[in-house]
Design an enzyme around this catalytic site. Structure first.
Site, short mmCIF file in Angstrom:
data_model
loop_
_atom_site.label_atom_id
_atom_site.label_comp_id
_atom_site.label_asym_id
_atom_site.label_seq_id
_atom_site.Cartn_x
_atom_site.Cartn_y
_atom_site.Cartn_z
N SER A 41 84.72 57.77 -27.66
CA SER A 41 84.76 57.41 -29.07
C SER A 41 85.12 58.61 -29.93
O SER A 41 85.20 59.75 -29.45
CB SER A 41 83.41 56.84 -29.51
OG SER A 41 83.53 56.22 -30.77
N SER A 556 119.33 29.36 -34.90
CA SER A 556 118.98 30.47 -33.99
C SER A 556 118.75 31.76 -34.78
O SER A 556 119.57 32.69 -34.71
CB SER A 556 120.05 30.66 -32.91
OG SER A 556 121.35 30.72 -33.43
#
Length: 645
Positions: A41, A556
């Protein structure tokens, strides 16, 4: 002592010194290398620990030490103490915040071993950086602040280390000086971490009470922790453990021979070899080998390096091997032992660590790189996402930044692979965005899907060339793309009519028509749009195999999906036709009333309004409908198609 005796004594002394130097150089030349990471951490002391290791191993020059002492005073370190973290935290942002952002690599050595250490960031948002650092590590030092105990990032990094396959885990309970070197604190943290480690599959780990700042139990045992000698870890220091732990390459050397080919070494007509880094196993002249995916076999005649031929080469060495036979072998091929080759497949289950700010899009085509192989691949909707805090498997439609999940993966051609647990090189991969070339995910292959082994291509006697020859034309796909209302369908219809009058064999696939049948089950989400285009691409490919000229009219909107279709076809058969109509003009036409519905909120995910349209970058044909008429556009397209043919 006479002058002769003095000269002889000096000679003998110089010779002994020279012998000692030679012995020292030989010893250092043959040292093993350990790659390890520090993780945990934020503010657990990772950078400080590495700085201490560099300092204690005498790897800091005088000018660096002077600068370090000066910088330590600037950041507020009291007295003569040194802030060792400043040796590693090189980025200005890191120094300002007191955290590690990037992965910092440092090199040092002791009398017994060389080391490369990666200082990995602790913040969750930089998990992707941590994965990068861990991908080549033999060992992980997971730091825990003795005052805080096991935290969320401790769990996350431990799970990632286990997932990536790091077998050697060191739990370094740091800042013991701030808890008065309490054995109770140490034992409580080790017990809590041990319960979590067993839950995620970590079978064993080594726990040490340390202080990176004070140097306790780093290179020498501390008299502040006399109780540590009585633990199951027998009071070993961190450096002693790093010097004696087994490295990954020694484990890989016992596995079957695997050499992913990086390049074909052909300096002249008299030499042809295949170069790469040996992933696992060993090789020597006379070994029978098999080249995959072709399956061709031969015999090794030479194992060549810059320094000359070797009798034997092992995992971790870069070599060039020569064959007795002229067989097909190129970059991306894998050379293996003949009687124990790896598998080939094109469908897999894999774990993904998503590393991009943009979420994973199921069905989208990405580049997949595994070893030296590069193929196009699509990822299906995740089976589940893993909550690293609870180990719970959660339902997921996609994977966001730093998410970890399991999904199925399909490649456009068979690749050579092994499960990641057996071979990191042939089981680990990265996904690359085709448009930006950014790495979006790292992954680990579990196994191939059974259907990939049971479904095979059926050989046919009449191929696409013969189909096209019968029709006296070259197959092609005219892929019309543009906004709704741009005029795609109108122009596409005119093109087909012109080609039909010229006795060309064509078929028109229109976006609306296809959604009445083949794609009636798809909606208009991004994932559905991608699947819509993929299916149309596959149908178009089949039609070109039949020798047809295929005309498609689809919005598309995504460049990656149009490139996916292009990659399905032989080079030169895909024509991207961009019907370039400004949004204002297309919306003014609004023949179907769709823009009006989209503006009112009745129609969601409508391209150009609340869903993006990515205009083609280099289309084969660009039609500006504000300049030319549909009839003129059709003539231009037909002329380009037939002129190119």
């Amino acid at each position: 002592m006479s002058d002769v005796e003095t000269k002889e004594a000096v000679y003998v002394t110089d010779q002994l010194i020279a012998d000692d130097i030679d012995a020292y150089l030989v010893q250092h030349e043959h040292k093993t290398m350990l790659r390890f990471i520090t993780c945990g951490s934020v503010d657990d002391g990772k950078s400080t620990l590495i700085g201490r290791l560099l300092y204690d191993s005498k790897m800091i020059f005088e000018d660096q030490l002077d600068a370090l002492q000066s910088d330590s005073k600037k950041v507020g370190t009291q007295g003569q103490e040194i802030d060792f973290a400043l040796l590693v935290d090189g980025l200005a942002a890191e120094r300002e915040q007191g955290i590690t952002i990037d992965v910092a690599y440092r090199f040092f050595n002791t009398e017994k071993r060389k080391f490369i250490v990666a200082d990995c960031p602790g913040h969750e948002q930089y998990t992707r950086n941590m994965v990068t650092g861990a991908s080549t590590a033999d060992l992980a030092v997971i730091l825990i602040d003795a005052r805080k105990g096991v935290l969320v990032q401790t769990r996350r990094h431990s799970y990632l280390c286990h997932l990536i396959g790091i077998k050697n885990i060191v739990l370094a309970v740091n800042k013991m000086d701030l808890v008065d070197y309490s054995q109770d604190v140490f034992d409580r943290i080790v017990e809590e971490y041990g319960a979590f480690a067993r839950e995620i599959g970590i079978e064993s780990f080594t726990a040490l009470p340390i202080s990176g700042f004070k140097g306790d139990n780093i290179t020498t045992l501390s008299d502040k922790t006399p109780w540590y000698k009585a633990t199951q870890y027998a009071g070993i220091t961190l450096v002693e453990h790093l010097e004696t732990v087994e490295v990954l390459s020694s484990v890989d050397a016992d596995k079957p021979f695997r050499l992913p080919v990086q390049w074909v070494n052909r300096p002249n007509l008299d030499f042809r070899g295949f170069s790469g880094l040996i992933a696992t196993g060993s090789v020597r002249a006379g070994d029978k080998i098999r080249v995959l995916p072709s399956g061709k076999t031969s015999t090794i005649t030479r194992v060549v390096t810059y320094d000359g031929d070797l009798e034997e080469a092992v995992a971790g060495q870069s070599v060039t091997v020569c064959f007795a036979d002229e067989i097909d072998c190129s970059r991306g091929s894998v050379i293996s032992i003949a009687d124990n080759p790896p598998q080939t497949a094109d469908q897999f289950e894999a774990t993904f660590v998503w590393m991009a700010d943009e979420a994973m899009v199921p069905g989208r085509a990405y580049w997949l790189k595994v070893g030296t192989q590069m193929v196009s691949a699509t990822v299906q909707e995740p089976k589940y996402e893993v909550n690293v805090n609870t180990m719970e498997k959660l339902a997921a439609k996609t994977l966001e930044l730093n998410a970890i999940g399991v999904a199925e993966l399909t490649t456009d051609k068979q690749i050579v692979f092994e499960a990641y647990a057996d071979n990191r090189t042939l089981g680990g991969f990265i996904l690359i965005d085709k448009m930006t070339n950014a790495t979006v995910a790292a992954g680990m292959i579990h196994f191939s899907l059974r259907r990939s082994q049971n479904v095979h291509w059926q050989a046919v006697d009449i191929d696409r060339k013969q189909h096209a020859g019968l029709k006296n034309q070259r197959p092609a796909v005219l892929w019309f793309t543009g906004l709704s209302g741009s005029g795609k369908s109108t122009i596409a219809n005119l093109v087909e009519k012109k080609l039909h009058r010229m006795n060309r064999h064509t078929f028109l696939l229109d976006g609306d028509n296809v959604r009445h049948g083949l794609n009636k089950d798809l909606g208009f989400t991004e994932a559905d749009r991608i699947e819509n285009i993929r299916r149309v691409g596959e149908v178009s490919k089949l039609m070109t195999d039949a020798g047809l000229i295929v005309i498609t009219a689809f919005i598309s909107p995504f460049q990656a999906d149009r490139e996916m279709v292009r990659s399905m076809l032989p080079e030169g058969e895909f024509f991207e036709v961009f019907i370039d109509t400004p949004l204002k003009v297309a919306e003014a036409r609004d023949v179907k009333g769709l823009y009006k519905k989209a503006r009112s909120g009745e129609l969601k995910n409508f391209t150009g309004i609340d869903s993006p349209y990515e205009a083609p970058r280099n289309p084969e044909i660009r039609i500006d409908t504000t300049v030319i008429s549909p009839e003129e556009a059709a003539n231009l397209i037909v002329d380009t198609l037939l002129g190119d043919a």
